[in-house]
Design a protein around this motif. Structure first.
Motif, PDB file in Angstrom:
ATOM      1  N   PRO A   1       0.809  -1.223   0.000  1.00 20.62           N
ATOM      2  CA  PRO A   1       0.000   0.000   0.000  1.00 20.62           C
ATOM      3  C   PRO A   1       0.841   1.272   0.000  1.00 20.62           C
ATOM      4  CG  PRO A   1       0.110  -0.875   2.206  1.00 20.62           C
ATOM      5  CD  PRO A   1       0.828  -1.876   1.324  1.00 20.62           C
ATOM      6  N   GLY A   2       2.048   1.175  -0.515  1.00 18.49           N
ATOM      7  CA  GLY A   2       2.939   2.316  -0.568  1.00 18.49           C
ATOM      8  C   GLY A   2       4.303   1.900  -1.082  1.00 18.49           C
ATOM      9  N   TYR A   3       5.233   2.847  -1.035  1.00 21.19           N
ATOM     10  CA  TYR A   3       6.568   2.668  -1.598  1.00 21.19           C
ATOM     11  C   TYR A   3       7.543   2.383  -0.458  1.00 21.19           C
ATOM     12  CZ  TYR A   3       4.048   4.563  -5.500  1.00 21.19           C
ATOM     13  OH  TYR A   3       3.104   4.741  -6.479  1.00 21.19           O
ATOM     14  N   PRO A   4       7.967   1.118  -0.303  1.00 19.06           N
ATOM     15  CA  PRO A   4       8.735   0.722   0.876  1.00 19.06           C
ATOM     16  C   PRO A   4      10.144   1.297   0.883  1.00 19.06           C
ATOM     17  CG  PRO A   4       8.669  -1.074  -0.703  1.00 19.06           C
ATOM     18  CD  PRO A   4       7.780   0.002  -1.245  1.00 19.06           C
ATOM     19  N   ASP A   5      10.503   1.835   2.029  1.00 19.11           N
ATOM     20  CA  ASP A   5      11.840   2.404   2.200  1.00 19.11           C
ATOM     21  C   ASP A   5      12.635   1.481   3.119  1.00 19.11           C
ATOM     22  OD1 ASP A   5      14.019   4.099   2.149  1.00 19.11           O
ATOM     23  OD2 ASP A   5      12.883   5.900   2.636  1.00 19.11           O
TER      24      ASP A   5
ATOM     25  N   SER B   1       0.485   8.911   6.049  1.00 15.72           N
ATOM     26  CA  SER B   1       1.730   8.191   6.335  1.00 15.72           C
ATOM     27  C   SER B   1       1.406   6.842   6.970  1.00 15.72           C
ATOM     28  CB  SER B   1       2.648   9.007   7.247  1.00 15.72           C
ATOM     29  OG  SER B   1       2.013   9.321   8.463  1.00 15.72           O
ATOM     30  N   MET B   2       2.298   5.872   6.730  1.00 12.59           N
ATOM     31  CA  MET B   2       2.008   4.507   7.161  1.00 12.59           C
ATOM     32  C   MET B   2       3.289   3.738   7.469  1.00 12.59           C
ATOM     33  SD  MET B   2      -0.283   1.585   5.137  1.00 12.59           S
ATOM     34  CE  MET B   2      -1.155   2.872   4.263  1.00 12.59           C
ATOM     35  N   LEU B   3       3.222   2.951   8.528  1.00  8.38           N
ATOM     36  CA  LEU B   3       4.287   2.031   8.926  1.00  8.38           C
ATOM     37  C   LEU B   3       3.683   0.634   8.990  1.00  8.38           C
ATOM     38  CD1 LEU B   3       7.241   1.663  10.126  1.00  8.38           C
ATOM     39  CD2 LEU B   3       6.156   1.879  12.370  1.00  8.38           C
TER      40      LEU B   3
ATOM     41  N   VAL C   1       8.319  -1.811   8.277  1.00  4.38           N
ATOM     42  CA  VAL C   1       8.611  -1.299   6.934  1.00  4.38           C
ATOM     43  C   VAL C   1       8.046   0.110   6.824  1.00  4.38           C
ATOM     44  CG1 VAL C   1       8.321  -1.650   4.461  1.00  4.38           C
ATOM     45  CG2 VAL C   1       8.451  -3.629   5.983  1.00  4.38           C
ATOM     46  N   GLY C   2       8.919   1.071   6.627  1.00  6.65           N
ATOM     47  CA  GLY C   2       8.465   2.437   6.432  1.00  6.65           C
ATOM     48  C   GLY C   2       8.033   2.650   4.991  1.00  6.65           C
ATOM     49  N   LEU C   3       6.909   3.324   4.798  1.00 10.24           N
ATOM     50  CA  LEU C   3       6.440   3.653   3.455  1.00 10.24           C
ATOM     51  C   LEU C   3       6.706   5.135   3.201  1.00 10.24           C
ATOM     52  CD1 LEU C   3       3.021   1.732   3.292  1.00 10.24           C
ATOM     53  CD2 LEU C   3       5.325   0.926   2.680  1.00 10.24           C
ATOM     54  N   ALA C   4       7.583   5.401   2.236  1.00 13.15           N
ATOM     55  CA  ALA C   4       7.948   6.785   1.937  1.00 13.15           C
ATOM     56  C   ALA C   4       6.745   7.585   1.455  1.00 13.15           C
ATOM     57  CB  ALA C   4       9.056   6.819   0.887  1.00 13.15           C
ATOM     58  N   SER C   5       5.854   6.923   0.737  1.00 13.32           N
ATOM     59  CA  SER C   5       4.576   7.495   0.329  1.00 13.32           C
ATOM     60  C   SER C   5       3.603   6.333   0.179  1.00 13.32           C
ATOM     61  CB  SER C   5       4.710   8.268  -0.983  1.00 13.32           C
ATOM     62  OG  SER C   5       3.473   8.869  -1.340  1.00 13.32           O
ATOM     63  N   VAL C   6       2.311   6.641   0.125  1.00 17.94           N
ATOM     64  CA  VAL C   6       1.311   5.586   0.109  1.00 17.94           C
ATOM     65  C   VAL C   6       0.714   5.387  -1.279  1.00 17.94           C
ATOM     66  CG1 VAL C   6       0.725   5.821   2.536  1.00 17.94           C
ATOM     67  CG2 VAL C   6      -0.503   7.188   0.824  1.00 17.94           C
ATOM     68  N   ARG C   7       0.135   4.211  -1.467  1.00 18.10           N
ATOM     69  CA  ARG C   7      -0.496   3.818  -2.729  1.00 18.10           C
ATOM     70  C   ARG C   7      -1.563   2.783  -2.401  1.00 18.10           C
ATOM     71  NH1 ARG C   7       0.254  -0.995  -5.107  1.00 18.10           N
ATOM     72  NH2 ARG C   7      -0.332  -1.205  -7.315  1.00 18.10           N
ATOM     73  N   TYR C   8      -2.817   3.186  -2.449  1.00 16.99           N
ATOM     74  CA  TYR C   8      -3.904   2.272  -2.127  1.00 16.99           C
ATOM     75  C   TYR C   8      -5.155   2.692  -2.884  1.00 16.99           C
ATOM     76  CZ  TYR C   8      -4.865   6.069   1.196  1.00 16.99           C
ATOM     77  OH  TYR C   8      -5.086   7.302   1.769  1.00 16.99           O
ATOM     78  N   GLU C   9      -6.145   1.846  -2.883  1.00 18.36           N
ATOM     79  CA  GLU C   9      -7.388   2.165  -3.585  1.00 18.36           C
ATOM     80  C   GLU C   9      -8.008   3.431  -2.996  1.00 18.36           C
ATOM     81  OE1 GLU C   9     -11.597   0.157  -3.317  1.00 18.36           O
ATOM     82  OE2 GLU C   9     -10.364  -0.999  -4.742  1.00 18.36           O
ATOM     83  N   GLY C  10      -8.232   4.413  -3.866  1.00 23.69           N
ATOM     84  CA  GLY C  10      -8.795   5.673  -3.409  1.00 23.69           C
ATOM     85  C   GLY C  10      -7.768   6.743  -3.106  1.00 23.69           C
ATOM     86  N   SER C  11      -6.475   6.407  -3.249  1.00 26.29           N
ATOM     87  CA  SER C  11      -5.436   7.408  -2.945  1.00 26.29           C
ATOM     88  C   SER C  11      -5.165   8.338  -4.115  1.00 26.29           C
ATOM     89  CB  SER C  11      -4.134   6.728  -2.517  1.00 26.29           C
ATOM     90  OG  SER C  11      -3.633   5.885  -3.543  1.00 26.29           O
ATOM     91  N   GLY C  12      -5.851   8.104  -5.251  1.00 29.59           N
ATOM     92  CA  GLY C  12      -5.771   9.002  -6.397  1.00 29.59           C
ATOM     93  C   GLY C  12      -7.165   9.242  -6.937  1.00 29.59           C
ATOM     94  N   VAL C  13      -7.284  10.169  -7.877  1.00 30.37           N
ATOM     95  CA  VAL C  13      -8.590  10.474  -8.452  1.00 30.37           C
ATOM     96  C   VAL C  13      -9.178   9.232  -9.112  1.00 30.37           C
ATOM     97  CG1 VAL C  13      -9.830  11.868 -10.142  1.00 30.37           C
ATOM     98  CG2 VAL C  13      -7.970  12.881  -8.802  1.00 30.37           C
TER      99      VAL C  13
END
Length: 397
Positions: free
Chosen positions: A280-284, A343-345, A296-308
């Motif tokens: 659900p994001g870009y793992p750092d 933000s997400m961990l 696992v730290g996520l530098a930014s997130v990516r999940y359903e509904g996180s964009g238009v």
């Protein structure tokens, strides 16, 4: 049919001229943009699955909003952490400085590059250095992967720096370009990543949008000086972490939202396999915690509904021409507009199960997570763009 008056003819003529001029300007601009060479040479990439839903172990909460802000305004971009036998914790900043903190006090330990008043700026980052992954060895030295200067050994507490492998030398006949994550075994074998052989840290957004597999994973023995390339062709290789029994390690591929598992012992020694994808994001960075699992730290997130419609990078990833155009016309700061304020961990197992997730769903306290590092009953949170160190109790996670 009624004829136009001279004034009406003049208005129509003026409107036509403006429309023609506008068309010429737009066409000229399009031609100029077309002729400008793109800074990137992207490949098509398709995510096999739609972005995950935030449900089950990914369900949102407000856990990360309980974090305290330590040393706010005193540190710049603290990203990764290490601890010595006395309980002092170390972190590196975007200005090339390495700090040590304990009992509410922080002090400067070393500066990896040049000391300049404008360190931390885009222009001077390669000169000032950028300490990233780090770990304390058996001799009490801090081993650091500096994004620009190479693999370093910092004596503690003196802060003297020895370059073990400079970036311009690299390994496997290829110079380092963007050293990033680091972990170390009990017998002082260092595992570290080079995120790209093409782009340096300042241009990591090009590496993300380009989606090329130029990352590598290395092994370096501090005692013998022997080294080797363990994995290559990784997509923006970032964090690396050893398991509690040191039988395997995990390495994150940030730009494609997945984690690889590399075996160091057992019947699969020397082999790797996909552990987790469609994160659900870009793992750092990845760090072992006291339960034998991994943060696992996520530098930014990516999940359903996180964009238009879908996350921006999911939309453009399959289309090299679109990515070339975007890289031509958008300055770096604009890319942040496409990043959701969340933000997400994550906490995962070595078998690839996601046990849980910790959120700041509005990014009010923590704008992003590069690393969650546990020491005793606290988890310290860093991010490459933060101006403080986050601290949160394990009991709040």
């Amino acid at each position: 049919m009624k004829k136009l008056t001279d004034n009406q003819k003049a208005v129509v003529s003026g409107t036509n001229r403006k429309a023609l001029l506008l068309s010429i300007c737009v066409g000229a601009f399009a031609l100029i943009v077309y002729l400008i060479p793109s800074p990137i040479d992207p490949k098509p990439f398709r995510f096999d699955k739609p972005p995950p839903k935030l449900e089950g172990p990914l369900a949102p909460n407000f856990n990360l909003q309980k974090a305290r802000k330590l040393f706010e305004g005193k540190v710049a971009g603290p990203e990764s952490f290490a601890v010595d036998k006395n309980g002092k914790i170390y972190t590196g900043g975007s200005d090339g400085k390495i700090w040590g903190f304990q009992s509410g006090q922080i002090q400067l330990v070393a500066i990896t590059g040049k000391n300049h008043s404008n360190c931390g700026s885009f222009e001077l980052e390669p000169v000032c250095g950028r300490p990233k992954g780090m770990k304390v060895d058996k001799g009490g030295n801090l081993i650091v992967a500096d994004a620009y200067l190479g693999l370093l050994k910092v004596s503690l507490p003196a802060g003297n720096i020895q370059v073990l492998i400079p970036n311009n030398k690299g390994l496997g006949g290829v110079p380092f370009k963007f050293l990033n994550g680091l972990d170390m075994s009990e017998d002082d074998v260092v595992y570290f990543t080079d995120s790209s052989t093409k782009w340096d840290r300042r241009h990591h957004k090009y590496e993300v949008i380009e989606t090329n597999n130029y990352g590598r994973l290395f092994e370096y023995d501090l005692k013998t000086g022997r080294s080797k390339v363990l994995l290559s062709e990784l997509y923006l290789a970032s964090g690396v972490a050893l398991s509690s029994d040191e039988s395997y390690l995990l390495v994150s591929e940030m730009s494609v939202c997945r984690i690889q598992k590399y075996y160091l012992k057992g019947p699969k020694v020397g082999k790797s396999e996909l552990l987790l994808d469609n994160l659900p994001g870009y793992p750092d960075n990845i760090r072992l915690n006291s339960r034998g699992n991994f943060y696992v730290g996520l530098a930014s997130v990516r999940y359903e509904g996180s964009g238009v419609t879908k996350p921006f990078l999911d939309v453009v990833a399959p289309f090299p021409a679109v990515k070339r155009f975007v890289a031509k016309v958008l300055p770096f700061w604009v890319y942040s507009i496409f990043l959701p304020k969340h933000s997400m961990l994550l906490e995962i197992t070595g078998d690839g199960a996601i046990l849980g997730s910790h959120h700041d769903p509005t990014a009010d306290v923590l704008s992003g997570i590069s690393e969650g590092f546990q020491y005793l009953d606290k988890v310290y949170i860093g991010h490459f763009a933060s101006t403080f160190i986050g601290e949160i109790s394990v009991n709040d996670l």
